[in-house]
Design a protein around this motif. Structure first.
Motif, PDB file in Angstrom:
ATOM      1  N   ASP A 215       0.851  -1.186   0.000  1.00 14.20           N
ATOM      2  CA  ASP A 215       0.000   0.000   0.000  1.00 14.20           C
ATOM      3  C   ASP A 215       0.887   1.236   0.000  1.00 14.20           C
TER       4      ASP A 215
ATOM      5  N   THR B 209      -4.641   6.712   0.448  1.00 13.49           N
ATOM      6  CA  THR B 209      -5.909   6.900   1.175  1.00 13.49           C
ATOM      7  C   THR B 209      -6.000   5.952   2.374  1.00 13.49           C
TER       8      THR B 209
ATOM      9  N   TYR C 103     -13.575   5.937 -14.143  1.00 11.04           N
ATOM     10  CA  TYR C 103     -13.410   4.911 -13.103  1.00 11.04           C
ATOM     11  C   TYR C 103     -14.010   3.585 -13.570  1.00 11.04           C
TER      12      TYR C 103
HETATM   13  N1  LIG Z   1     -15.937   0.642  -0.922  1.00 14.12           N
HETATM   14  C1  LIG Z   1     -16.796   0.326  -1.884  1.00 14.12           C
HETATM   15  O1  LIG Z   1     -18.017   0.485  -1.729  1.00 14.12           O
HETATM   16  C2  LIG Z   1     -16.305  -0.259  -3.195  1.00 14.12           C
HETATM   17  C3  LIG Z   1     -17.252  -0.523  -4.202  1.00 14.12           C
HETATM   18  C4  LIG Z   1     -16.810  -1.063  -5.405  1.00 14.12           C
HETATM   19  C5  LIG Z   1     -15.476  -1.354  -5.594  1.00 14.12           C
HETATM   20  N2  LIG Z   1     -14.568  -1.071  -4.607  1.00 14.12           N
HETATM   21  C6  LIG Z   1     -13.154  -1.373  -4.847  1.00 14.12           C
HETATM   22  O2  LIG Z   1     -12.620  -2.046  -3.714  1.00 14.12           O
HETATM   23  C7  LIG Z   1     -11.239  -1.705  -3.583  1.00 14.12           C
HETATM   24  C8  LIG Z   1     -10.959  -1.224  -2.173  1.00 14.12           C
HETATM   25  O3  LIG Z   1     -11.716  -0.048  -1.927  1.00 14.12           O
HETATM   26  P1  LIG Z   1     -11.829   0.650  -0.479  1.00 14.12           P
HETATM   27  O4  LIG Z   1     -13.215   1.143  -0.368  1.00 14.12           O
HETATM   28  O5  LIG Z   1     -11.259  -0.228   0.535  1.00 14.12           O
HETATM   29  O6  LIG Z   1     -10.920   1.939  -0.727  1.00 14.12           O
HETATM   30  P2  LIG Z   1      -9.657   2.512   0.082  1.00 14.12           P
HETATM   31  O7  LIG Z   1      -9.315   3.817  -0.563  1.00 14.12           O
HETATM   32  O8  LIG Z   1      -9.903   2.476   1.532  1.00 14.12           O
HETATM   33  O9  LIG Z   1      -8.544   1.426  -0.263  1.00 14.12           O
HETATM   34  C9  LIG Z   1      -7.691   1.524  -1.383  1.00 14.12           C
HETATM   35  C10 LIG Z   1      -6.279   1.336  -0.880  1.00 14.12           C
HETATM   36  O10 LIG Z   1      -5.389   1.333  -1.991  1.00 14.12           O
HETATM   37  C11 LIG Z   1      -4.256   2.132  -1.671  1.00 14.12           C
HETATM   38  N3  LIG Z   1      -3.695   2.623  -2.920  1.00 14.12           N
HETATM   39  C12 LIG Z   1      -4.251   3.517  -3.770  1.00 14.12           C
HETATM   40  N4  LIG Z   1      -3.429   3.722  -4.810  1.00 14.12           N
HETATM   41  C13 LIG Z   1      -2.347   2.937  -4.619  1.00 14.12           C
HETATM   42  C14 LIG Z   1      -1.161   2.713  -5.358  1.00 14.12           C
HETATM   43  N5  LIG Z   1      -0.915   3.344  -6.513  1.00 14.12           N
HETATM   44  N6  LIG Z   1      -0.248   1.825  -4.877  1.00 14.12           N
HETATM   45  C15 LIG Z   1      -0.469   1.194  -3.685  1.00 14.12           C
HETATM   46  N7  LIG Z   1      -1.581   1.372  -2.947  1.00 14.12           N
HETATM   47  C16 LIG Z   1      -2.512   2.234  -3.421  1.00 14.12           C
HETATM   48  C17 LIG Z   1      -4.783   3.221  -0.758  1.00 14.12           C
HETATM   49  O11 LIG Z   1      -3.781   3.806   0.058  1.00 14.12           O
HETATM   50  C18 LIG Z   1      -5.819   2.448   0.065  1.00 14.12           C
HETATM   51  O12 LIG Z   1      -5.236   1.899   1.221  1.00 14.12           O
HETATM   52  C19 LIG Z   1     -10.946  -0.685  -4.668  1.00 14.12           C
HETATM   53  O13 LIG Z   1     -10.378  -1.368  -5.774  1.00 14.12           O
HETATM   54  C20 LIG Z   1     -12.312  -0.145  -5.040  1.00 14.12           C
HETATM   55  O14 LIG Z   1     -12.347   0.343  -6.362  1.00 14.12           O
HETATM   56  C21 LIG Z   1     -14.953  -0.516  -3.411  1.00 14.12           C
END
Ligand SMILES: NC(=O)c1ccc[n+]([C@@H]2O[C@H](COP(=O)([O-])OP(=O)(O)OC[C@H]3O[C@@H](n4cnc5c(N)ncnc54)[C@H](O)[C@@H]3O)[C@@H](O)[C@H]2O)c1
Length: 312
Positions: A31, A35, A145
């Motif tokens: 990570d 975020t 996205y």
């Molecule tokens: N939360 C939802 O409702 C939801 C819905 C559909 C899809 N998703 C997908 O689930 C996944 C997780 O989402 P989340 O809600 O936990 O979001 P989040 O932002 O809490 O988690 C994403 C993580 O990825 C890390 N990150 C971002 N860019 C990075 C990079 N270039 N290199 C390394 N780390 C990186 C961030 O620091 C963060 O810890 C994502 O792929 C998101 O698109 C989430």
């Protein structure tokens, strides 16, 4: 087994890390903390079987890391997750979500990984003709996205065809629960919870009848665990409840859990907002043995309790 979780310091990722450790797996979280946060990994950090590597998934060092660790499974969650930001800066979104996914898959290949489990989004369905949306519904990406998530799905199929790298795609509806950030713009539950606990005004966009399919993070984590096994190879599944909840009802449930007045403000609907969404999870029952088990009011109470604890 050894599991590498990209985005492991994020909302879903850190909950998954805790569950994988509980099941006795060795877990490496990758990570860049853009975020996500170390705070989410306080519990995990107490385990000998856990490591955090602070690294951008696009960094070529990821390939060396995978070659060294040889993770059996990679769960790929790291992403740019904001639809709005993807519209404002599609190039940045593509760099993280498309280039980043290609980098993760290349690392998986170098690491002789058996399987990659990927988080896609209901955004790929655009404005669906049928609700709940079947998992074989036509895709119709209407934001950068959504396009980048669909591209990730395509890359998985490409690497499977080229190298036999197995995958499962999980198409997530609106995930909520502890550790979701109210600072982000993806989590209406976190935003309402924060507003209702702090007494700051909460706003519904539109007349409150817009619906979404809210699924609790522990249930989603369970889906990732199940997909990390042998089930669901080369397939995609919706993870949601199939149930629609209006914004107005969601607000009332959170207000009730937070012992706060249920008096939201109303604002103009936002451009591009979907009037309704829910996904059909039945194929995941059959293909993964997965079911959402947490009803909304129970999940919301747990989320509010967690947020309360954080404020103390
Ligand atoms: N939360 C939802 O409702 C939801 C819905 C559909 C899809 N998703 C997908 O689930 C996944 C997780 O989402 P989340 O809600 O936990 O979001 P989040 O932002 O809490 O988690 C994403 C993580 O990825 C890390 N990150 C971002 N860019 C990075 C990079 N270039 N290199 C390394 N780390 C990186 C961030 O620091 C963060 O810890 C994502 O792929 C998101 O698109 C989430």
């Amino acid at each position: 087994m050894r599991v590498l979780v990209t985005g492991g310091a994020g909302f879903i990722g850190s909950n998954l890390v805790d569950r994988m450790l509980l099941e006795g797996h060795e877990v490496v979280a990758v990570d860049d903390l853009s975020t996500g946060s170390r705070d989410n990994l306080t519990q995990a950090a107490e385990h000998d079987a856990f490591r955090l590597r602070e690294l951008d998934i696009r960094d070529p060092a990821l390939i060396g890391l995978a070659a060294e660790l040889q993770p059996e499974v990679i769960v790929h969650l790291a992403a740019q997750i904001s639809v709005r930001k993807s519209v404002m800066d599609p190039v940045h979104d593509a760099r993280i979500n498309v280039e980043g996914t290609a980098s993760v898959l290349t690392a998986a290949r170098e690491g002789s990984t058996r399987k990659v489990v990927f988080a896609s989004s209901v955004a790929v369905y655009g404005r669906p003709a049928t609700i709940p949306v079947p998992s074989d519904a036509a895709t119709d990406p209407r934001s950068p996205y959504a396009a980048s998530k669909l591209s990730g799905e395509t890359y998985l199929a490409t690497f499977r065809a080229l190298y036999g790298l197995e995958y499962t795609t999980l198409v997530l509806s609106n995930v909520y629960g502890p550790r979701q950030s109210p600072e982000g713009e993806a989590g209406v539950v976190a935003i309402f919870t924060d507003g209702l606990l702090s007494g700051t005004p909460t706003v519904l966009y539109g007349d409150g009848t817009q619906t979404r399919d809210y699924v609790y993070v522990d249930d989603v984590v369970d889906g990732f665990v199940k997909a990390s096994g042998q089930a669901g190879n080369g397939m995609r599944f919706n993870l949601g409840t199939g149930l629609q909840t209006t914004d107005r009802r969601l607000h009332a449930l959170i207000a009730d859990a937070a012992d706060a007045p249920d008096k939201p403000g109303f604002a103009q609907p936002r451009l591009g907002d979907l009037p309704a969404m829910a996904v059909d999870p039945v194929p995941a029952f059959e293909g993964l043995g997965w079911q959402p088990r947490t009803d909304l009011s129970t999940g919301l109470r747990a989320t509010v309790e967690w947020a309360r604890g954080r404020r103390r």
